[in-house]
Design a protein around this motif. Structure first.
Motif, short mmCIF file in Angstrom:
data_model
loop_
_atom_site.label_atom_id
_atom_site.label_comp_id
_atom_site.label_asym_id
_atom_site.label_seq_id
_atom_site.Cartn_x
_atom_site.Cartn_y
_atom_site.Cartn_z
N ARG A 1 6.21 14.14 16.47
CA ARG A 1 4.90 13.91 17.06
C ARG A 1 3.90 13.43 16.00
O ARG A 1 3.12 12.50 16.23
N ARG A 2 3.93 14.03 14.82
CA ARG A 2 3.02 13.62 13.75
C ARG A 2 3.31 12.18 13.32
O ARG A 2 2.37 11.41 13.05
N LEU A 3 4.59 11.81 13.26
CA LEU A 3 4.94 10.44 12.88
C LEU A 3 4.46 9.44 13.93
O LEU A 3 3.95 8.37 13.60
N ARG A 4 4.63 9.79 15.21
CA ARG A 4 4.15 8.89 16.26
C ARG A 4 2.63 8.74 16.21
O ARG A 4 2.10 7.63 16.39
N GLU A 5 1.93 9.84 15.95
CA GLU A 5 0.47 9.76 15.84
C GLU A 5 0.04 8.90 14.66
O GLU A 5 -1.05 8.32 14.68
N ALA A 6 0.88 8.83 13.63
CA ALA A 6 0.59 7.99 12.47
C ALA A 6 1.10 6.57 12.65
O ALA A 6 1.05 5.78 11.70
N HIS A 7 1.60 6.23 13.84
CA HIS A 7 2.09 4.88 14.17
C HIS A 7 3.27 4.48 13.28
O HIS A 7 3.32 3.36 12.75
N VAL A 8 4.20 5.42 13.13
CA VAL A 8 5.41 5.17 12.35
C VAL A 8 6.58 5.02 13.32
O VAL A 8 6.70 5.78 14.27
N HIS A 9 7.45 4.02 13.09
CA HIS A 9 8.69 3.90 13.86
C HIS A 9 9.63 5.03 13.45
O HIS A 9 9.71 5.39 12.27
N ILE A 10 10.38 5.57 14.42
CA ILE A 10 11.30 6.69 14.14
C ILE A 10 12.69 6.32 14.65
O ILE A 10 12.86 6.02 15.84
N LEU A 11 13.66 6.35 13.75
CA LEU A 11 15.05 6.12 14.12
C LEU A 11 15.81 7.41 13.87
O LEU A 11 16.01 7.82 12.72
N GLU B 1 0.81 -1.22 0.00
CA GLU B 1 0.00 0.00 0.00
C GLU B 1 0.84 1.27 0.00
O GLU B 1 0.29 2.37 0.10
N ASN B 2 2.17 1.13 -0.08
CA ASN B 2 3.09 2.28 -0.07
C ASN B 2 2.93 3.12 1.20
O ASN B 2 3.14 4.33 1.19
N GLN B 3 2.59 2.49 2.30
CA GLN B 3 2.45 3.21 3.56
C GLN B 3 3.78 3.28 4.28
O GLN B 3 4.58 2.35 4.24
N LEU B 4 4.01 4.42 4.95
CA LEU B 4 5.25 4.63 5.68
C LEU B 4 5.27 3.77 6.93
O LEU B 4 4.34 3.83 7.75
N VAL B 5 6.33 2.99 7.10
CA VAL B 5 6.46 2.09 8.24
C VAL B 5 7.50 2.61 9.23
O VAL B 5 7.25 2.70 10.42
N SER B 6 8.69 2.95 8.72
CA SER B 6 9.78 3.46 9.55
C SER B 6 10.40 4.67 8.88
O SER B 6 10.60 4.68 7.65
N SER B 7 10.72 5.67 9.69
CA SER B 7 11.37 6.87 9.20
C SER B 7 12.74 6.98 9.85
O SER B 7 12.85 7.02 11.07
N ILE B 8 13.79 7.00 9.02
CA ILE B 8 15.17 7.10 9.51
C ILE B 8 15.64 8.52 9.26
O ILE B 8 15.85 8.94 8.12
#
Length: 258
Positions: free
Chosen positions: A139-149, A111-118
């Protein structure tokens, strides 16, 4: 990490590191995921902090030479009932700097959805107003349930995550997993190699490893940074401790003799 890379070469290091991270991860995440590079152009509203470090030296304050005019003398101006304009003493350039920030995004292929952001931090992310903007992005990434490195290989500036239990070492990697209220932190002294850190995917898929030391060594060789750096000068600020400076000198001497 080589502290000399934190200076004027940093924009090149930033983009090459993003590319190398993407290349390293791609074979590990396919075919369910892909590693893509997203470029964001942001304005550096306070570039003065980086002049002479990352940005080239510019003429900040330039004395204005006296202008040759036919303006009336003060006594003549008073007699004529007019006010004589006071000449300015200096000119200050208005600096406008745009910064291109590269992020490595892990997206699912279904689905081309963002999973992790490095995120590879740059100086603009570590001082206001860019710091607050970057925290808003997190904060926006966390609200979208994206992992952040977060990969922070710059000694100067303020860390986005402040906590008294985190050692004040030179470098830091922080992992915030989607849906969790804690963050994993790798606080890295200058003298230690960069770690191998996990890149989370979607359950039930396991994390994949990211070897930061290998990534940095690869771009250092490919870009021939040693041909551009002057190791006889001090590294970019902040100043190193005596212990760290001695360690850097040993590494430079070891490299020169090999």
């Amino acid at each position: 990490m080589d502290p000399y890379l934190e200076g004027y070469l940093w924009p090149d290091v930033h983009h090459r590191l993003a590319t190398q991270i993407s290349d390293q991860l791609m074979p590990l995440v396919r075919p369910r995921y892909v590693a893509r590079i997203e470029i964001q152009v942001v304005a550096d509203d306070t570039p003065e902090a980086e002049i002479g470090i990352m940005y080239p030296d510019v003429e900040i304050v330039r004395p204005r030479p006296p202008a040759a005019t036919s303006q009336a003398s003060p006594s003549e101006a008073r007699a004529a009932g007019t006010a004589m304009m006071t000449p300015t003493s200096l000119s200050v350039p208005l600096l406008e700097v745009e910064v291109r920030l590269a992020t490595v995004e892990i997206r699912d292929t279904a689905e081309n959805q963002l999973v992790s952001s490095i995120e590879i931090l740059s100086p603009v992310n570590k001082r206001e107003p860019g710091l607050s903007k970057y925290r808003d992005k997190q904060r926006r990434l966390r609200e979208a349930h994206v992992h952040i490195l977060d990969i922070d290989l710059l000694r100067r500036g303020q860390r986005p995550l402040a906590h008294p239990r985190i050692p004040a070492h030179a470098y830091r990697v922080t992992l915030s997993r989607a849906g969790e209220s804690v963050a994993d932190v790798w606080a890295i002294p200058l003298q230690e190699p960069l770690p191998v850190v996990p890149v989370p995917l979607r359950a039930p898929d396991e994390d994949v490893p990211l070897d930061l030391s290998l990534a940095l060594a690869t771009i250092y060789d490919r870009a021939a940074y040693d041909l551009s750096l002057n190791y006889n000068e001090p590294p970019p600020p902040p100043p190193l401790s005596d212990e760290a400076q001695a360690w850097v000198r040993r590494q430079v001497d070891l490299h020169a003799s090999s």
